[in-house]
Design a protein around this motif. Structure first.
Motif, short mmCIF file in Angstrom:
data_model
loop_
_atom_site.label_atom_id
_atom_site.label_comp_id
_atom_site.label_asym_id
_atom_site.label_seq_id
_atom_site.Cartn_x
_atom_site.Cartn_y
_atom_site.Cartn_z
N LEU A 112 -6.15 0.68 -7.91
CA LEU A 112 -6.52 0.14 -6.60
C LEU A 112 -7.82 0.80 -6.13
O LEU A 112 -7.92 2.02 -6.08
CB LEU A 112 -5.41 0.42 -5.58
CG LEU A 112 -5.70 -0.01 -4.14
CD1 LEU A 112 -5.73 -1.53 -4.04
CD2 LEU A 112 -4.66 0.57 -3.21
N ASP A 169 -6.02 4.85 0.60
CA ASP A 169 -6.88 3.70 0.81
C ASP A 169 -7.87 3.94 1.94
O ASP A 169 -7.75 4.91 2.68
CB ASP A 169 -6.05 2.45 1.13
CG ASP A 169 -5.32 2.59 2.47
OD1 ASP A 169 -5.91 2.21 3.50
OD2 ASP A 169 -4.18 3.08 2.48
N ARG A 197 -14.74 0.46 2.62
CA ARG A 197 -14.69 0.47 4.07
C ARG A 197 -15.38 -0.74 4.70
O ARG A 197 -14.84 -1.35 5.62
CB ARG A 197 -15.32 1.74 4.61
CG ARG A 197 -15.44 1.71 6.12
CD ARG A 197 -15.92 2.98 6.67
NE ARG A 197 -14.78 3.88 6.71
CZ ARG A 197 -14.88 5.15 6.97
NH1 ARG A 197 -16.04 5.71 7.16
NH2 ARG A 197 -13.81 5.89 7.01
N CYS A 209 -10.46 1.39 4.82
CA CYS A 209 -10.72 0.04 5.31
C CYS A 209 -11.69 0.14 6.48
O CYS A 209 -12.06 1.23 6.92
CB CYS A 209 -9.42 -0.64 5.76
SG CYS A 209 -8.62 0.15 7.16
N THR A 244 -10.46 0.53 -2.87
CA THR A 244 -10.69 -0.06 -1.56
C THR A 244 -12.03 0.43 -1.03
O THR A 244 -12.49 1.52 -1.36
CB THR A 244 -9.57 0.31 -0.57
OG1 THR A 244 -9.41 1.73 -0.54
CG2 THR A 244 -8.26 -0.35 -0.94
N MET A 294 0.81 -1.19 0.00
CA MET A 294 0.00 0.00 0.00
C MET A 294 0.86 1.27 0.00
O MET A 294 0.32 2.35 -0.03
CB MET A 294 -0.92 0.01 1.21
CG MET A 294 -1.87 -1.16 1.31
SD MET A 294 -3.05 -1.20 -0.03
CE MET A 294 -4.03 0.21 0.34
#
Length: 71
Positions: free
Chosen positions: A31, A6, A35, A8, A33, A1
């Motif tokens: 990429l 990003d 949550r 999460c 991402t 990363m």
């Protein structure tokens, strides 16, 4: 990363080497991402936009999120 933006699940947010963004879905290059399960719609829009382009994604959103005409 490393060097990527990003997101999460909040409880799992730790130093993955990137830059954490407080959002349902984050795209950085190729990429994407998301949550959590609550973010699935925003995550899906991000995937659609990446694969089909913003204009197509916006057209699909407009067809899903009907806005009645006020007269």
């Amino acid at each position: 990363m490393k060097g990527k933006r990003d997101t999460c699940f909040t409880a799992l947010n730790q130093d993955f080497g990137g830059t954490y963004v407080d959002a349902y879905a984050v795209t950085d290059g190729n990429l994407i991402t998301g949550r959590s399960a609550a973010a699935s719609i925003e995550f899906a829009w991000a995937i659609m936009e990446k694969l089909c382009g913003k204009e197509h994604c916006d057209q699909v959103k407009a067809s899903v999120y009907y806005k009645p005409v006020v007269q």
